[in-house]
Design an enzyme around this catalytic site. Sequence first.
Site, short mmCIF file in Angstrom:
data_model
loop_
_atom_site.label_atom_id
_atom_site.label_comp_id
_atom_site.label_asym_id
_atom_site.label_seq_id
_atom_site.Cartn_x
_atom_site.Cartn_y
_atom_site.Cartn_z
N LEU A 1 0.82 -1.21 0.00
CA LEU A 1 0.00 0.00 0.00
C LEU A 1 0.86 1.26 0.00
O LEU A 1 0.43 2.30 -0.49
CB LEU A 1 -0.92 -0.01 1.23
CG LEU A 1 -2.21 0.80 1.15
CD1 LEU A 1 -3.14 0.26 0.08
CD2 LEU A 1 -2.91 0.80 2.52
N SER A 2 2.05 1.16 0.53
CA SER A 2 2.92 2.33 0.68
C SER A 2 3.55 2.74 -0.65
O SER A 2 4.24 1.94 -1.29
CB SER A 2 4.04 2.02 1.68
OG SER A 2 5.08 2.98 1.57
#
Length: 219
Positions: free
Chosen positions: A10-11
């Site tokens: 997600l980062s």
Amino acid sequence: MPITLYYLPLSPYCRSVLLTARAVGIDLTLKTVNLFDGEQLKPEFIQINPQHTVPTMVDGDLTLWESRAICMYLSSQYGKDDSLYPKDPKARAKVDALLHFDLSTLAHRWGLVFGPVKLGKLSKPSQESVDKFHEALGWLDGFLSHKKFAAGTDHVTIADHVLVANISSYQAAGFIIQDYSNIYTWLQRCKEAIDGYEELNGNDAKKYGDFVKSKITEK
């Protein structure tokens, strides 16, 4: 010895490292660290990275946990040439300037937009933070004027990897990148030119956007 990357898809910071690794042709041993479950605070991870952040890379006796530094290292150590991160001081300075702009201005101002919402301190971003963020986007749009890729080259550099991971995430979160014609054109060009863009970044940028939208409520 394999290179290990502790990461969370997600980062955007983790995704920029994935794009750089693909570009230099190396395989990473991926280990997910679920920040939402507090896995970054486990003693075994803190022993590797006392700052307990992702991405964290371990390559033999070298451990790094700043995404831009990891991209610089991977391209310098494993790149087939210096196209991703130039050796020429002037060309490299242009890449470095964009990496610093991303860190100290663009990503910082995004943190002021979304950080308080993510932590539950606000239900939606303050107008002041949004205005400041758009000011930074306006600067980036100017930087990209008449340029094919971010550092003024005719090919992708790690400046593009770093910026595209963030910009695509901001777009997915509902910030209207189309309003910035140079950013939008550059983003579309990167999607076509960067190897593994959709696999390594595009899908998870959309998930990040959904995560941001899920945290913002109107009151």
